[in-house]
Motif scaffolding. Sequence first.
Motif, PDB file in Angstrom:
ATOM      1  N   GLY A 100       0.780  -1.226   0.000  1.00 44.10           N
ATOM      2  CA  GLY A 100       0.000   0.000   0.000  1.00 44.10           C
ATOM      3  C   GLY A 100       0.814   1.279   0.000  1.00 44.10           C
ATOM      4  O   GLY A 100       0.254   2.371  -0.069  1.00 44.10           O
ATOM      5  N   LEU A 101       2.138   1.191   0.099  1.00 49.20           N
ATOM      6  CA  LEU A 101       3.008   2.371   0.086  1.00 49.20           C
ATOM      7  C   LEU A 101       3.870   2.379  -1.162  1.00 49.20           C
ATOM      8  O   LEU A 101       4.244   1.322  -1.674  1.00 49.20           O
ATOM      9  CB  LEU A 101       3.951   2.367   1.295  1.00 49.20           C
ATOM     10  CG  LEU A 101       3.359   2.610   2.664  1.00 49.20           C
ATOM     11  CD1 LEU A 101       4.436   2.432   3.719  1.00 49.20           C
ATOM     12  CD2 LEU A 101       2.758   4.000   2.758  1.00 49.20           C
ATOM     13  N   HIS A 102       4.228   3.565  -1.619  1.00 49.26           N
ATOM     14  CA  HIS A 102       5.224   3.670  -2.674  1.00 49.26           C
ATOM     15  C   HIS A 102       6.591   3.466  -2.025  1.00 49.26           C
ATOM     16  O   HIS A 102       6.911   4.121  -1.031  1.00 49.26           O
ATOM     17  CB  HIS A 102       5.198   5.053  -3.325  1.00 49.26           C
ATOM     18  CG  HIS A 102       3.975   5.293  -4.136  1.00 49.26           C
ATOM     19  ND1 HIS A 102       2.890   5.969  -3.649  1.00 49.26           N
ATOM     20  CD2 HIS A 102       3.666   4.940  -5.392  1.00 49.26           C
ATOM     21  CE1 HIS A 102       1.959   6.033  -4.572  1.00 49.26           C
ATOM     22  NE2 HIS A 102       2.399   5.407  -5.644  1.00 49.26           N
ATOM     23  N   VAL A 103       7.373   2.549  -2.575  1.00 52.32           N
ATOM     24  CA  VAL A 103       8.714   2.283  -2.058  1.00 52.32           C
ATOM     25  C   VAL A 103       9.705   2.564  -3.184  1.00 52.32           C
ATOM     26  O   VAL A 103       9.576   2.038  -4.285  1.00 52.32           O
ATOM     27  CB  VAL A 103       8.861   0.835  -1.551  1.00 52.32           C
ATOM     28  CG1 VAL A 103      10.281   0.568  -1.080  1.00 52.32           C
ATOM     29  CG2 VAL A 103       7.867   0.569  -0.419  1.00 52.32           C
ATOM     30  N   ILE A 104      10.683   3.424  -2.889  1.00 54.04           N
ATOM     31  CA  ILE A 104      11.729   3.789  -3.839  1.00 54.04           C
ATOM     32  C   ILE A 104      12.964   2.966  -3.515  1.00 54.04           C
ATOM     33  O   ILE A 104      13.392   2.914  -2.359  1.00 54.04           O
ATOM     34  CB  ILE A 104      12.066   5.295  -3.746  1.00 54.04           C
ATOM     35  CG1 ILE A 104      10.827   6.126  -4.092  1.00 54.04           C
ATOM     36  CG2 ILE A 104      13.251   5.645  -4.635  1.00 54.04           C
ATOM     37  CD1 ILE A 104      10.997   7.613  -3.808  1.00 54.04           C
ATOM     38  N   ARG A 105      13.530   2.319  -4.525  1.00 57.39           N
ATOM     39  CA  ARG A 105      14.759   1.530  -4.360  1.00 57.39           C
ATOM     40  C   ARG A 105      15.789   2.084  -5.331  1.00 57.39           C
ATOM     41  O   ARG A 105      15.550   2.125  -6.538  1.00 57.39           O
ATOM     42  CB  ARG A 105      14.491   0.061  -4.637  1.00 57.39           C
ATOM     43  CG  ARG A 105      13.509  -0.524  -3.648  1.00 57.39           C
ATOM     44  CD  ARG A 105      13.317  -2.017  -3.832  1.00 57.39           C
ATOM     45  NE  ARG A 105      12.358  -2.495  -2.858  1.00 57.39           N
ATOM     46  CZ  ARG A 105      12.626  -2.744  -1.585  1.00 57.39           C
ATOM     47  NH1 ARG A 105      13.835  -2.593  -1.129  1.00 57.39           N
ATOM     48  NH2 ARG A 105      11.676  -3.163  -0.762  1.00 57.39           N
ATOM     49  N   LEU A 106      16.930   2.498  -4.787  1.00 54.94           N
ATOM     50  CA  LEU A 106      17.968   3.140  -5.586  1.00 54.94           C
ATOM     51  C   LEU A 106      19.308   2.434  -5.436  1.00 54.94           C
ATOM     52  O   LEU A 106      19.629   1.896  -4.372  1.00 54.94           O
ATOM     53  CB  LEU A 106      18.143   4.601  -5.150  1.00 54.94           C
ATOM     54  CG  LEU A 106      16.932   5.511  -5.301  1.00 54.94           C
ATOM     55  CD1 LEU A 106      17.186   6.851  -4.615  1.00 54.94           C
ATOM     56  CD2 LEU A 106      16.609   5.717  -6.768  1.00 54.94           C
ATOM     57  N   THR A 107      20.105   2.505  -6.500  1.00 54.56           N
ATOM     58  CA  THR A 107      21.494   2.079  -6.476  1.00 54.56           C
ATOM     59  C   THR A 107      22.321   3.267  -6.950  1.00 54.56           C
ATOM     60  O   THR A 107      22.085   3.804  -8.034  1.00 54.56           O
ATOM     61  CB  THR A 107      21.723   0.876  -7.416  1.00 54.56           C
ATOM     62  OG1 THR A 107      20.869  -0.188  -6.987  1.00 54.56           O
ATOM     63  CG2 THR A 107      23.171   0.426  -7.386  1.00 54.56           C
ATOM     64  N   CYS A 108      23.290   3.679  -6.123  1.00 58.45           N
ATOM     65  CA  CYS A 108      24.107   4.849  -6.452  1.00 58.45           C
ATOM     66  C   CYS A 108      25.346   4.443  -7.238  1.00 58.45           C
ATOM     67  O   CYS A 108      25.931   3.386  -6.992  1.00 58.45           O
ATOM     68  CB  CYS A 108      24.521   5.584  -5.185  1.00 58.45           C
ATOM     69  SG  CYS A 108      23.116   6.255  -4.273  1.00 58.45           S
ATOM     70  N   SER A 116      19.059   4.250  -0.173  1.00 61.06           N
ATOM     71  CA  SER A 116      18.835   3.116  -1.075  1.00 61.06           C
ATOM     72  C   SER A 116      17.399   2.607  -1.040  1.00 61.06           C
ATOM     73  O   SER A 116      16.895   2.128  -2.052  1.00 61.06           O
ATOM     74  CB  SER A 116      19.816   1.982  -0.782  1.00 61.06           C
ATOM     75  OG  SER A 116      19.687   1.550   0.547  1.00 61.06           O
ATOM     76  N   VAL A 117      16.710   2.720   0.112  1.00 56.66           N
ATOM     77  CA  VAL A 117      15.309   2.304   0.209  1.00 56.66           C
ATOM     78  C   VAL A 117      14.540   3.377   0.967  1.00 56.66           C
ATOM     79  O   VAL A 117      14.902   3.732   2.087  1.00 56.66           O
ATOM     80  CB  VAL A 117      15.155   0.948   0.947  1.00 56.66           C
ATOM     81  CG1 VAL A 117      13.679   0.560   1.065  1.00 56.66           C
ATOM     82  CG2 VAL A 117      15.939  -0.141   0.238  1.00 56.66           C
ATOM     83  N   GLY A 118      13.496   3.899   0.321  1.00 58.45           N
ATOM     84  CA  GLY A 118      12.687   4.934   0.954  1.00 58.45           C
ATOM     85  C   GLY A 118      11.208   4.690   0.753  1.00 58.45           C
ATOM     86  O   GLY A 118      10.784   4.211  -0.298  1.00 58.45           O
ATOM     87  N   ARG A 119      10.414   5.016   1.777  1.00 60.33           N
ATOM     88  CA  ARG A 119       8.956   4.891   1.707  1.00 60.33           C
ATOM     89  C   ARG A 119       8.348   6.277   1.617  1.00 60.33           C
ATOM     90  O   ARG A 119       8.731   7.173   2.369  1.00 60.33           O
ATOM     91  CB  ARG A 119       8.441   4.158   2.945  1.00 60.33           C
ATOM     92  CG  ARG A 119       8.792   2.693   2.921  1.00 60.33           C
ATOM     93  CD  ARG A 119       8.617   2.049   4.300  1.00 60.33           C
ATOM     94  NE  ARG A 119       9.138   0.694   4.296  1.00 60.33           N
ATOM     95  CZ  ARG A 119      10.420   0.378   4.351  1.00 60.33           C
ATOM     96  NH1 ARG A 119      11.332   1.303   4.418  1.00 60.33           N
ATOM     97  NH2 ARG A 119      10.805  -0.878   4.334  1.00 60.33           N
TER      98      ARG A 119
END
Length: 144
Positions: A100-108, A116-119
């Motif tokens: 139910g949440l938008h989750v952002i997953r990043l690789t720098c 790297s992981v944000g809600r």
Amino acid sequence: MIKQVCKGAVTVAAVVALSGCGGTGPDGVEPPESPSPAATSAASPGGVAATPGGSGGKADALLTGTWGTRTSLVVLRVRGRAVEMMGAHHCQGEVAKEGGLHVIRLTCDDGNTDRSVGRVYGLSADGMTVEWEGLGADSFERAR
């Protein structure tokens, strides 16, 4: 006070400059969207599973756009599921709905893992907050 005004001005300038990236070409035609990057991991340290496509997968259209912070000088650019972060580090990844949440997953590019992981919380047409695992939260405003 002057330092805060200068930081805000730098952020606004960066957001304005970056919001032009990927716009229409000189002929007025928008370039085709680049393919979305692959999921970065099967599970995160915080226990939220990275399911390719997430639960339903597609991120909310309200999230699409360019977002900037005033305090940490971070700019997020979201196009569909693809996310790019610019600031002290350049990172790429994707966003999906998970639980139910938008989750952002990043690789720098440089291996940094601070964001790297944000809600995403409190998403509106003008702002949102991203709570980063192990780092804290950034408040973003939509670039105009």
